[in-house]
Design an enzyme around this catalytic site. Structure first.
Site, mmCIF file in Angstrom:
data_model
loop_
_atom_site.group_PDB
_atom_site.id
_atom_site.type_symbol
_atom_site.label_atom_id
_atom_site.label_comp_id
_atom_site.label_asym_id
_atom_site.label_seq_id
_atom_site.Cartn_x
_atom_site.Cartn_y
_atom_site.Cartn_z
ATOM 1 N N ASP A 90 0.878 -1.157 0.000
ATOM 2 C CA ASP A 90 0.000 0.000 0.000
ATOM 3 C C ASP A 90 0.923 1.217 0.000
ATOM 4 O OD1 ASP A 90 -2.056 1.793 0.037
ATOM 5 O OD2 ASP A 90 -3.180 0.802 1.619
HETATM 6 C C1 BGC Z 1 -4.971 3.333 -0.012
HETATM 7 C C2 BGC Z 1 -5.006 2.376 -1.186
HETATM 8 C C3 BGC Z 1 -4.767 3.124 -2.460
HETATM 9 C C4 BGC Z 1 -3.427 3.839 -2.357
HETATM 10 C C5 BGC Z 1 -3.048 4.623 -3.581
HETATM 11 C C6 BGC Z 1 -3.739 4.206 -0.022
HETATM 12 O O1 BGC Z 1 -3.883 5.251 0.888
HETATM 13 O O2 BGC Z 1 -5.051 2.609 1.181
HETATM 14 O O3 BGC Z 1 -6.245 1.713 -1.216
HETATM 15 O O4 BGC Z 1 -4.829 2.263 -3.546
HETATM 16 O O5 BGC Z 1 -3.481 4.759 -1.280
HETATM 17 O O6 BGC Z 1 -3.827 5.751 -3.714
#
Ligand code: BGC
Length: 741
Positions: free
Chosen positions: A266
């Site tokens: 993530d």
């Molecule tokens: C989120 C993800 C997301 C990523 C990219 C993170 O804060 O948890 O679900 O895909 O950011 O934006």
């Protein structure tokens, strides 16, 4: 004759050139060569530095390919509900492109509420096409974390509280996306069930609960859906960060399930130089190496899988075999997506996608109560619409699933389109007036300085003069609502909406309440409404979809993908150690214990006999259905299967669809805890008025098994099982029994 010989000569020339070209192509560039051969060939040509470069980001959403070899960059995009606008290279703000306004599809909670696998495939096909058109290789979604608490800020992005429902619904979505040469990235792996302190909390879960509740949808995504990518979650599991959690990624995902795709972190979720190398992470994305804090820009060389990785390879703390495994997975992803032999081109913001978005949104809307106010009478007089959610555009906001959409039809606009001047609107309450996120703005001005007394007085005065009142409220995508990064703080409707509802109902009993949310909202006022509708964040076509159902153009057939409890206190999370976690001496991170075990959602309420407001799987129609003649084959044996069936009849005077739900109740065995019943099958069937159909399900021993943590295997206990057919987890209308031998 001369003309034909010229054409023939030309064709031979083209064919021989093409043949020559293919013959000279290096294996990795040859689309006719098997994937693994291409991967090995590319790998053999790469330097160590090129391999390391691939494993970490070069911008917010991309990682480099191998420019020297003509291997393209990998481009990711959020998210589950549409293609995120381009953001700046080094910042979350949108870049201001003018060609990136997408089709916003309904939130995944809305999709789950359709209980319709075909619609999930349609969703995947369409969003995959949009991603491909926008030249994205990895779609950061779908999200399939279980709704453990109604307060989780990201429930709206997930598929409800049941592992079987989530698992069945996620598979066609993935297949649709990937049919376009775009990798679906299933997230957030795993036991990531809250936003409060999401990067600081360890989820401590026993194995039975892990395997029975929190892993099955991911396993289905990988093994049945064939997902090409998985995203690790921000939280820790058993005190190790999930983006490099050895048990989850190496032992279970890549070991037990044989996942051959790529694990991405993530954004900012990798937290340790050594574990990032050794524990199953393949690509690191993010903001800064320690997660979500601010940092100088262009810090990509400081990522765990960048300079620190090169240092480790140089001094022998890291080995090249592990690096090769990561590079292979990344190459596989590239050959499956941007270098896929079937050239896909996708399509973007087209009538077909708008139509699909509208259909999915409408099919997921759930009718919770109806004493005759719906569908809206064709001869209706004055309609008063009350509530902020009738006008607030909600594609913008909520965190990483924030989108810039080509257009968004609000409920009020759609009602005006359908009923013209009969419709008027008053605000009723002021909720959240924000209208922009990451520099994407809806262009609305929602400011209002009136007091709640003034707003209620206005609503009451107008409601008294109307023939029908439609209150449209619920949650929104701002902080402490349905929103990434924060959890909700109450189960009830916020902003004093209950007072507005009660005040209007006192002057006009013909009141339809539409709750828009992506998670359960309690409704202590339910008895004063003559109809209640659960609607969702429906995306671009949200207003049209709602009016399709209110007007009766679409007969509602959505079912709740989660339980709506009467109060939080009724639920399984009783202590702070269960939620939101506690501090413990000597432990660096917050600790959270899943003490409720497998008793999540209806497994808790049904087993303990606790009354709920609306049960899991619940949803009414404008017609009625009758269940009868449940049958089950006599017995089930290891390696075999048993058929169970029920007759369902549309007993009303309208055509409509019904979701036939099959639950299984296991025999009581001393010392073995089981939920009262568990969802093991569902089928959405369309029946014309008066029509009936037999719906048959096939069960195998693995469908009725429980996970035995000591033996680390699934066990189908012997004894008598009940096949329970119902229209929700609490409304079982027919049953039959079979023996497990
Ligand atoms: C989120 C993800 C997301 C990523 C990219 C993170 O804060 O948890 O679900 O895909 O950011 O934006």
């Amino acid at each position: 004759m001369r003309k034909y010989s010229l054409i023939l000569a030309g064709a031979i020339l083209i064919a021989s050139c093409a043949g020559k070209k293919t013959a000279n192509l290096p294996v990795y560039l040859d689309p006719d060569k098997p994937l693994e051969e291409r991967v090995e060939d590319a790998l053999s040509r790469m330097t160590l530095e090129e391999k390391v470069a691939m494993t970490h980001a070069q911008s917010k959403f991309s990682s480099p390919g191998v420019p020297r070899l003509g291997i393209p960059e990998v481009w990711c995009t959020d998210g589950p509900h549409g293609i995120r606008p381009e953001v700046l290279w080094d910042d979350w703000d949108q870049a201001g492109w003018t060609n990136d306004s997408c089709t916003a599809f309904p939130a995944l909670s809305n999709l789950a509420a359709t209980w319709d696998r075909e619609l999930s495939r349609l969703y995947g096909d369409c969003i995959g096409e949009e991603a491909r058109y926008r030249k994205k290789d990895i779609l950061l979604g779908p999200g399939i974390n279980i709704c453990r608490t109604p307060l989780n800020g990201r429930n709206f992005e997930y598929m409800g509280e049941d592992p079987f429902l989530s698992g069945e619904m996620v598979v066609p979505y993935i297949q649709g996306v990937q049919a376009n040469g775009v990798a679906a990235c299933v997230k957030h792996f795993a036991v990531n069930n809250q936003e409060v302190r999401r990067t600081l909390t360890s989820s401590n879960v026993d194995d039975r609960t892990l395997y029975e509740i929190y892993l099955p949808a991911f396993k289905a995504a990988v093994q049945k859906g064939g997902a090409w990518a998985v995203m690790g979650s921000y939280n820790l599991y058993n005190n190790q960060f999930n983006c490099h959690n050895k048990r989850l990624l190496c032992d279970i995902l890549k070991g037990e399930w044989g996942f051959d795709g790529v694990v991405v972190s993530d954004w900012g979720g990798a937290r340790d130089d050594d574990e990032a190398v050794t524990n199953g992470l393949d690509m690191e994305f993010g903001t800064w190496t320690n997660g979500l804090t601010g940092a100088p820009s262009d810090s990509y060389n400081n990522y765990h899988l960048a300079r620190p990785y090169l240092e480790r390879l140089a001094d022998g703390r890291a080995d090249e075999a592990t690096l090769n495994d990561k590079a292979r997975r990344i190459l596989r992803t590239i050959f499956r997506t941007s270098m896929n032999p079937e050239h896909h081109f996708g399509r973007f913001v087209c009538p077909e996608h708008y139509e699909a978005a509208r259909k999915i949104a409408a099919e997921g809307i759930v009718l919770l109560k109806n004493e005759g106010a719906l569908p809206i009478d064709e001869k209706v007089g004055k309609i008063l619409v009350v509530g902020e959610n009738a006008v607030k555009k909600m594609v913008v906001g909520g965190g990483s699933s924030n989108l810039k959409t080509r257009y968004e039809v609000t409920p009020l606009e759609a009602l005006e389109e359908a009923y013209g001047e009969k419709v008027s609107w008053v605000r009723g309450y002021v909720g959240d007036v924000s209208t922009s996120y990451n520099k994407v703005s809806t262009g609305q001005d929602l400011s209002d300085s009136r007091s709640s007394e003034e707003l209620i007085a206005e609503a009451v005065a107008e409601a008294g003069k109307a023939d029908l009142v439609i209150f449209i409220g619920g949650l929104n995508k701002s902080a402490n609502q349905d929103n990434e990064g924060t959890d909700r703080v109450q189960l009830d409707m916020p902003y004093g909406q209950e007072s507005v509802i009660r005040a209007i109902a006192a002057v006009n009993p013909k009141l339809v309440v539409v709750n828009i949310s992506g998670s359960p909202v309690s409704m202590p006022w339910a008895e004063v409404a003559s109809a209640i509708v659960q609607s969702w964040y429906g995306g671009t076509e949200t207003g049209h979809a709602l009016v399709d159902v209110l007007s009766g153009a679409v007969n509602p057939s959505g079912k709740l993908p989660f339980t709506v409890p009467c109060s939080l206190e009724d639920g399984p999370l009783k202590t702070e150690r269960q939620y939101p976690g506690v501090r413990e001496e000597g432990k660096r991170y917050w600790q959270e214990y899943y003490d409720e075990g497998i008793f999540v959602g209806y497994r808790w309420y049904d087993t303990k006999g606790i009354k709920v407001q609306f049960p899991f799987g619940y949803g009414l129609s404008y017609t009625t259905f009758d269940y009868s003649g449940a049958k089950a084959g006599k017995s089930l044996r290891e390696g075999g299967s048993v058929k169970v069936s029920v007759n369902v009849r549309n007993t009303g005077d309208r055509d409509g669809a019904e979701v036939v739900e099959l639950y299984v109740a296991a025999p009581e065995i001393e010392g073995v805890e089981r939920a009262a019943k568990e969802l093991k099958g569902f089928e959405k069937i369309f029946l014309k008025a008066g029509e009936s159909r037999t719906v048959t399900f096939t069960l195998t021993p693995s469908d009725i098994s429980r996970f035995d943590p000591e033996a680390h295997k699934w066990v189908a206990d012997k004894g008598t099982y009940k096949a329970l057919f119902g229209t929700s987890s609490a409304d079982i209308l027919a049953e039959a029994t079979f023996e497990m031998k």
